[in-house]
Design an enzyme around this catalytic site. Sequence first.
Site, PDB file in Angstrom:
ATOM      1  N   GLU A  16       0.769  -1.141   0.007  1.00 43.67           N
ATOM      2  CA  GLU A  16      -0.173   0.205  -0.183  1.00 43.67           C
ATOM      3  C   GLU A  16       0.710   1.213  -0.084  1.00 43.67           C
ATOM      4  O   GLU A  16       0.545   2.281  -0.607  1.00 43.67           O
ATOM      5  CB  GLU A  16      -0.846   0.047   1.240  1.00 43.67           C
ATOM      6  CG  GLU A  16      -2.062  -1.195   1.360  1.00 43.67           C
ATOM      7  CD  GLU A  16      -1.593  -2.452   1.972  1.00 43.67           C
ATOM      8  OE1 GLU A  16      -0.464  -2.515   2.090  1.00 43.67           O
ATOM      9  OE2 GLU A  16      -2.433  -3.222   2.274  1.00 43.67           O
ATOM     10  N   GLU A 498      17.863 -10.242 -25.131  1.00 40.11           N
ATOM     11  CA  GLU A 498      17.144 -10.664 -23.782  1.00 40.11           C
ATOM     12  C   GLU A 498      15.608 -10.207 -23.579  1.00 40.11           C
ATOM     13  O   GLU A 498      14.953 -10.308 -22.464  1.00 40.11           O
ATOM     14  CB  GLU A 498      17.801 -10.088 -22.472  1.00 40.11           C
ATOM     15  CG  GLU A 498      19.388 -10.465 -22.474  1.00 40.11           C
ATOM     16  CD  GLU A 498      19.999  -9.846 -21.143  1.00 40.11           C
ATOM     17  OE1 GLU A 498      19.391  -9.833 -20.212  1.00 40.11           O
ATOM     18  OE2 GLU A 498      21.121  -9.898 -21.384  1.00 40.11           O
ATOM     19  N   ARG A 529      10.719   1.333  -4.175  1.00 36.58           N
ATOM     20  CA  ARG A 529      11.046   0.010  -4.877  1.00 36.58           C
ATOM     21  C   ARG A 529      11.335  -1.287  -4.047  1.00 36.58           C
ATOM     22  O   ARG A 529      11.991  -1.219  -2.970  1.00 36.58           O
ATOM     23  CB  ARG A 529      12.324   0.296  -5.736  1.00 36.58           C
ATOM     24  CG  ARG A 529      12.530  -0.939  -6.842  1.00 36.58           C
ATOM     25  CD  ARG A 529      13.841  -0.525  -7.532  1.00 36.58           C
ATOM     26  NE  ARG A 529      14.078  -1.681  -7.849  1.00 36.58           N
ATOM     27  CZ  ARG A 529      13.684  -2.539  -8.827  1.00 36.58           C
ATOM     28  NH1 ARG A 529      12.969  -2.152  -9.491  1.00 36.58           N
ATOM     29  NH2 ARG A 529      14.090  -3.766  -9.009  1.00 36.58           N
ATOM     30  N   CYS A 530      10.417  -2.214  -4.528  1.00 37.78           N
ATOM     31  CA  CYS A 530      10.398  -3.549  -3.938  1.00 37.78           C
ATOM     32  C   CYS A 530      10.966  -4.560  -4.561  1.00 37.78           C
ATOM     33  O   CYS A 530      10.857  -4.637  -5.743  1.00 37.78           O
ATOM     34  CB  CYS A 530       9.150  -3.902  -3.452  1.00 37.78           C
ATOM     35  SG  CYS A 530       8.560  -2.615  -2.356  1.00 37.78           S
ATOM     36  N   HIS A 708      22.281   4.702 -17.014  1.00 39.76           N
ATOM     37  CA  HIS A 708      21.468   4.985 -15.891  1.00 39.76           C
ATOM     38  C   HIS A 708      20.796   6.421 -16.273  1.00 39.76           C
ATOM     39  O   HIS A 708      19.665   6.879 -15.423  1.00 39.76           O
ATOM     40  CB  HIS A 708      22.112   4.860 -14.711  1.00 39.76           C
ATOM     41  CG  HIS A 708      22.412   3.652 -14.356  1.00 39.76           C
ATOM     42  ND1 HIS A 708      23.794   3.071 -14.312  1.00 39.76           N
ATOM     43  CD2 HIS A 708      21.374   2.445 -13.920  1.00 39.76           C
ATOM     44  CE1 HIS A 708      23.655   1.904 -14.286  1.00 39.76           C
ATOM     45  NE2 HIS A 708      22.371   1.225 -13.732  1.00 39.76           N
TER      46      HIS A 708
END
Length: 769
Positions: A16, A498, A529-530, A708
């Site tokens: 959440e 890939e 971020r998980c 990046h």
Amino acid sequence: MKTHNLGYPRIGSNRELKKACENYWSGNLSVEELISTGRNISEHNWKQQRDAGIELIPSNDFSYYDQILDMSLTVGAIPKRYNEIAVNKSNNELDLYFAMARGYQKNGLDITAMEMTKWFDTNYHYIVPEFYKNQEFKLFSNKISNEFAGAKQLGITTKPVIIGLVSYLLLGKEKEEGFDKLDLVKNLLPVYIDILKGLKDQGAEWIQFDEPFLALDINQKAKEAYVQVYTALRKEFPQLKIMIATYFEGLKDNLNLATALPVCALHIDLVRCPEQLDEVLDAVPDTLSISLGLIDGRNIWKNDLEQSLEFIKRAVGKIGTDRILVAPSCSLLHSPCDLDLETNDKTLSPEIKQWLAFAKQKISEVLLLKASATGVLNADDVIQLEENKTAAQSRKTSALIHNEQVKQRVNAITKQDAERENPFPVRKIAQQTVLGLPLFPTTTIGSFPQTAEVRSWRAKFKKGDITAVEYDTLLKEETEKAIRWQEEIGIDVLVHGEFERNDMVEYFGEQLDGFSFTKNGWVQSYGSRCVKPPIIYGDVYRPTPMTVYWSAYAQSLTTSLVKGMLTGPVTVLQWSFVRNDQPRSVTCNQIALAIRDEVTDLEKAGIKIIQIDEPAIREGLPLRNTDWQDYLKWAINAFKISSSGVKDQTQIHTHMCYSEFNDIIQNIADMDADVITIECSRSQMELLDAFANFNYPNEIGPGVYDIHSPRVPSKEEMIQLLEKAKSVIPAEQLWVNPDCGLKTRHWDETKKALIAMVEAARELQNVCV
Ligand code: GLN
Ligand code: ZN
């Protein structure tokens, strides 16, 4: 005997907080709604722990982004560049906070974020405090006291969890010359005293100061700082119960220092360092309670309750019951939230599920341990204990876990298995003959942009909206486009792109025996971020080739060289939840053998260059220096097992990013990859110095394009970087490539950058010919 917890996951059992933060950032959620989501998560966590029966429940373990950034805001360690945001009345405290975390590009301002780095040897990342000479601190945010008050309203007197003063300073970075961050102790101490004053007035009894550095290698100045800080706090607050929490390592040479600090309790990690128990018990004075960190806060296995009880008994025998606390080894931040949410038998089979415990289940284990140790078991406890025994027994013998053939093969690994046939100079000649590459050969790191379209095919295929044949056709078209385009711009060593891969570890885990996955086993990596690490539960075995189909297909399309692309054993290990019933090195060797089989199958299929990515080698380094060589020995050897089954003329590449190489350069050389590509452009080739000073013998591709960032580097910039590289490394050893995979980039910028990169390489070739 008391039970307590060091911290609970704060992302929410259904992520959440992640969703709320991201909606707030994109302007789709009000600050009130965000705060209410955060508040709900905290309340849910407190109540859950209270209802389970935990006596000392943590507060201030919640965070919108990171607990160290919270502390920087609390003590007013706010770098000057955020002043404009701080003084602007239309910004709230969270806006300032998120600007520090993520940078700020709005309203004509362009302010960089604070640096982020890994939290010890976990996969969590914290925001690095910035320190200046004579820096002043002041109590800026009331988060700690607000959270305490919030729980108090629910009738829960929490134990606020605060990063200890010494560890907070040691986690930071000096942003100017001429001082030592530990010089700031005296300026910071008054703010810590203010915080404690407030908490004491609000009715706090216990305070937990996290001091992980007490379990690491620290210098004399840090040791003195510990004594100074905790003596001062004791003097100021004789009635507050202060607990110091150490974790991720044993106290070792800091044992006497830690046990002599004038505090009420000391938490030790008995999962990472079980052998410290007796030493610690021998050293504790009568005034000190010991918190036994028995439940693994960083892995997902059910606790071996029998063994833990054994530990508790030993402790009770030495210091009695009253001075003992039972707890997880560290904050449960590093565990997924709730195993009960894994209801899909196909993803996680019931047999494997019975071996696991996530945060909520670990809390029950803490209570079960106390109940067993004190002999007050209710009927439910007895059932749970029985279940724990059954699960442990099943894990010891399950056919799912144990594969005799794999075990025998690992036992039979020889020294030769980890050596190429001939040394690099001999291989180099063989490879030159077969590959015929020019000077400054160009290549990429493997992945090409994973567009929304590519991801949508995979989602549709998983849902059953398109057939396997349709999915395969789409991927083949995308791969062919990538091959044609690389041919067109003249890259020397092509990749297939890939497109078939979701993630560089998951893709392999899904095809190997011994791996399982979860639907909801998310763990915070940084900010919103998980990650959802695979679970290695059993002996690892490769039933069939994993990548040969795509590499062979790509190679069949072209007469140019196509590079095979694999993830190395150490990286697969490092980015998974690893079984705890055998040494990590053994699991790593099993993975290495699986990759080795893949490497030789690729060779048989006509692939002449094979890359084995190992970006995680460095992050696996143990926290204590004395343990480095042991780790490096088995880790490097596992890589070599995976890469050494091929002929001399087959060229092995490896790739690493985000690494400092200076202190492990010998070990990198020992990997003996024919070519290593590294991230380098952001440091302007500084990382290359380690290789130059070492006279690194094999070939190197220092990244010349920072992938990046969406920014397209010019040909001139890349030439400049290559000139710099050429001045320290002989031209015959150099490759030209981007920093890392291009998965997260868009095609338009990728194309422009790679065209310029090939032109840069050509120009250098012309100069040298
Ligand atoms: N081959 C991988 C890719 O190109 C490497 C990724 C990485 O270094 N993390 O995506
Ligand atoms: Zn990389």
